[in-house]
Scaffold this motif. Structure first.
Motif, PDB file in Angstrom:
ATOM      1  N   ILE A   6       0.993  -1.182  -0.015  1.00  0.00           N
ATOM      2  CA  ILE A   6      -0.091  -0.007  -0.055  1.00  0.00           C
ATOM      3  C   ILE A   6       0.823   1.310  -0.056  1.00  0.00           C
ATOM      4  N   ARG A   7       1.825   1.367   0.785  1.00  0.00           N
ATOM      5  CA  ARG A   7       2.710   2.454   0.909  1.00  0.00           C
ATOM      6  C   ARG A   7       4.010   1.848   1.590  1.00  0.00           C
ATOM      7  N   ASN A   8       5.191   2.386   1.613  1.00  0.00           N
ATOM      8  CA  ASN A   8       6.562   1.836   2.040  1.00  0.00           C
ATOM      9  C   ASN A   8       6.458   1.092   3.208  1.00  0.00           C
ATOM     10  N   ASP A   9       5.675   1.534   4.203  1.00  0.00           N
ATOM     11  CA  ASP A   9       5.606   1.016   5.648  1.00  0.00           C
ATOM     12  C   ASP A   9       4.291   0.062   5.885  1.00  0.00           C
ATOM     13  N   LEU A  10       3.488  -0.019   4.788  1.00  0.00           N
ATOM     14  CA  LEU A  10       2.231  -0.777   4.870  1.00  0.00           C
ATOM     15  C   LEU A  10       2.019  -1.599   3.757  1.00  0.00           C
ATOM     16  N   ALA A  11       1.462  -3.021   4.333  1.00  0.00           N
ATOM     17  CA  ALA A  11       1.295  -3.724   3.127  1.00  0.00           C
ATOM     18  C   ALA A  11       0.127  -4.771   3.707  1.00  0.00           C
ATOM     19  N   LEU A  12      -0.613  -5.674   2.961  1.00  0.00           N
ATOM     20  CA  LEU A  12      -1.538  -6.564   3.202  1.00  0.00           C
ATOM     21  C   LEU A  12      -0.948  -7.647   2.667  1.00  0.00           C
ATOM     22  N   LYS A  13      -1.084  -9.112   3.540  1.00  0.00           N
ATOM     23  CA  LYS A  13      -0.619 -10.100   2.865  1.00  0.00           C
ATOM     24  C   LYS A  13      -1.517 -11.315   3.342  1.00  0.00           C
ATOM     25  N   LEU A  14      -1.617 -12.269   2.708  1.00  0.00           N
ATOM     26  CA  LEU A  14      -2.376 -13.211   3.024  1.00  0.00           C
ATOM     27  C   LEU A  14      -2.154 -13.981   4.347  1.00  0.00           C
ATOM     28  N   VAL A  15      -3.210 -14.341   5.000  1.00  0.00           N
ATOM     29  CA  VAL A  15      -2.768 -15.052   6.231  1.00  0.00           C
ATOM     30  C   VAL A  15      -2.001 -16.274   6.236  1.00  0.00           C
ATOM     31  N   SER A  16      -1.077 -16.415   6.990  1.00  0.00           N
ATOM     32  CA  SER A  16      -0.374 -17.813   6.839  1.00  0.00           C
ATOM     33  C   SER A  16      -0.101 -18.540   8.206  1.00  0.00           C
ATOM     34  N   ILE A  17       0.095 -19.740   8.282  1.00  0.00           N
ATOM     35  CA  ILE A  17       0.190 -20.619   9.444  1.00  0.00           C
ATOM     36  C   ILE A  17       1.403 -19.863  10.241  1.00  0.00           C
ATOM     37  N   GLN A  18       2.352 -19.518   9.601  1.00  0.00           N
ATOM     38  CA  GLN A  18       3.697 -19.188  10.175  1.00  0.00           C
ATOM     39  C   GLN A  18       3.288 -17.664  10.810  1.00  0.00           C
ATOM     40  N   ASP A  19       2.269 -17.003  10.586  1.00  0.00           N
ATOM     41  CA  ASP A  19       2.163 -15.689  11.234  1.00  0.00           C
ATOM     42  C   ASP A  19       0.980 -16.000  12.376  1.00  0.00           C
TER      43      ASP A  19
END
Length: 182
Positions: A6-19
């Motif tokens: 979205i911007r340098n310090d902000l993103a969306l990522k798909l949920v993952s078991i590792q998180d």
């Protein structure tokens, strides 16, 4: 894997078991705050509960029924934003979100909701995005209002929150309206 910057310090990522562990810790730290508006908080008691939820979200994503993402701000998971349901027949996405209390007031959720709305229209070719928020949840309601969504009405006693029903305000944005705003 879904990753949307979205911007340098902000993103969306798909949920993952590792998180799952980091996400559970965020929920646990914000439990009392989140419980006021989210009906699932009491059933999320362990990291294993979070993992089970993530597996369900990933299955629904693979079936193209929803999209659940983690909000990553300055390298940390700070919340969740999703299309809880995608109705391909009618080309509608139903957006939901929550943010850890310590990350509010930084424009994060407004930017996230704006990015997801743009993604729905430009990438998924949907026609409508809806956001439902409890009438009394002023912070959640401020997001669609800030982005110019139209308040379309109130649905009475539509959600059971632990020991009482709450009414929801429905906000809608059409692709044609969004294109004029951008």
């Amino acid at each position: 894997m879904f990753l949307y910057q979205i911007r340098n310090d902000l993103a969306l990522k798909l949920v993952s078991i590792q998180d799952a562990d980091e996400t559970f810790q965020l929920v646990d730290k914000n439990r009392a705050y989140l419980r006021k508006w989210l009906p699932w908080v009491d059933s999320s008691k362990t990291v294993e509960d979070t993992k089970a939820s993530f597996l369900s979200f990933l299955k629904s994503y693979a079936e193209q029924k929803s999209l659940t993402t983690l909000i990553v701000y300055q390298g940390k998971i700070v919340g969740v934003a999703s299309f809880n349901k995608i109705d391909w027949t009618n080309k509608i996405a139903y957006m939901g979100y929550w943010l850890g209390s310590e990350y509010q007031g930084k424009g994060i959720m407004t930017d996230v909701a704006k990015a997801l709305t743009t993604y729905a229209f430009n990438e998924l070719n949907l026609n409508r995005v809806e956001i439902h928020a409890a009438v009394e949840n002023k912070k959640s309601r401020a997001i669609p209002e800030r982005l110019g969504f139209i308040e379309e009405g109130t649905v009475r006693q539509t959600e059971w929150l632990y020991d009482h029903y709450v009414d929801h305000v429905i906000y809608g944005m059409l692709k044609s309206e969004w294109e004029q705003k951008i």
